[in-house]
Scaffold this motif. Structure first.
Motif, short mmCIF file in Angstrom:
data_model
loop_
_atom_site.label_atom_id
_atom_site.label_comp_id
_atom_site.label_asym_id
_atom_site.label_seq_id
_atom_site.Cartn_x
_atom_site.Cartn_y
_atom_site.Cartn_z
N ASN A 115 0.85 -1.19 0.00
CA ASN A 115 0.00 0.00 0.00
C ASN A 115 0.88 1.24 0.00
N SER A 161 0.11 4.40 1.35
CA SER A 161 -0.34 5.45 2.26
C SER A 161 0.71 5.72 3.33
N VAL A 178 0.81 7.35 6.84
CA VAL A 178 -0.13 7.79 7.87
C VAL A 178 0.58 7.94 9.22
N VAL A 180 -3.64 11.10 7.40
CA VAL A 180 -3.02 10.58 6.18
C VAL A 180 -2.17 11.71 5.59
N SER A 189 -0.75 9.71 -0.12
CA SER A 189 -1.28 8.42 -0.57
C SER A 189 -0.52 7.88 -1.78
N PRO A 225 -6.35 0.84 2.91
CA PRO A 225 -5.46 1.68 2.10
C PRO A 225 -6.04 1.88 0.70
N ASP A 234 -8.99 8.69 -5.97
CA ASP A 234 -7.74 9.32 -6.39
C ASP A 234 -7.61 9.37 -7.91
#
Length: 204
Positions: A18, A20, A22, A27, A30, A174, A198
């Motif tokens: 993933n 991301s 965080v 977050v 990404s 994610p 996204d």
């Protein structure tokens, strides 16, 4: 909600993670690439504390490059995994890294290989490996669909199944994943899986 996983096919290895970044409930980004290319035919990904993950993977990458510079030959995947294991075990007794690692690579003599290493430096050669919250679901999908002579297309389809399962099952899943592949032609990015949200933002 990290999730990194990898599997070995007939003549390649696929690594997915993933993307991301965080901290707590925030977050930060990404599109963080958590899969590092160690050299022309090796990949490594890890889950864990962001600082530990980045620092340790960069440390391994630079030391492997130093070894190749000094000796004129690169480490094999097995040697790289054992070197990583030794460094993680040494750090465990001094200043431990909170990372779980999946190194993968391709060697002409032994074909593709994948190793699984947790934060207390246990090392195993495996056909498939998963770390993070997504392991509850993706490992079950791999147990059901994986076979040792998979083609690249079958492996990517299985990765897609795992990603869809993670997105549908985890409370906070994610959104984006990056997938890289290593085979006789080298290590490279295969595809970047964006969430619908996204993808819409990037196309706007």
């Amino acid at each position: 909600m990290e999730c990194v996983f990898s599997l070995v096919g007939s003549d390649f290895a696929v690594v997915a993670a993933n993307s991301s970044a965080v901290h707590s409930i925030l977050v930060h980004k990404s599109n963080k690439d958590k899969i590092m290319i160690l050299d022309s035919h090796k990949l490594i990904t890890a889950s864990g504390e962001p600082g530990d993950r980045v620092q340790f993977m960069e440390y391994i990458q630079k030391n492997m490059a130093l070894y190749q510079f000094r000796n004129g030959i690169p480490l094999t995947t097995t040697a790289a995994a054992n070197f990583t294991h030794g460094e993680l075990a040494t750090a465990l007794r001094k200043n431990p890294y909170s990372v779980n690692i999946l190194p993968a690579g391709y060697d002409k003599e032994t074909d593709p290989s994948l190793y699984c290493m947790d934060y207390i430096a246990t090392l195993h050669k495996v056909d498939k490996g998963v770390f993070g919250y997504g392991s509850y679901f993706s490992l079950a999908m791999m147990d059901r669909h994986y076979h040792s002579v998979m083609t690249v297309e079958e492996a990517i389809d299985l990765v897609d199944i795992c990603i869809m399962e993670i997105r549908s099952r985890l409370v906070v899943a994610p959104p984006n994943f990056v997938i890289k592949i290593v085979d006789k032609d080298g290590a490279r990015e295969y595809v970047w899986h964006e969430s619908v949200k996204d993808a819409a933002i990037n196309s706007a």
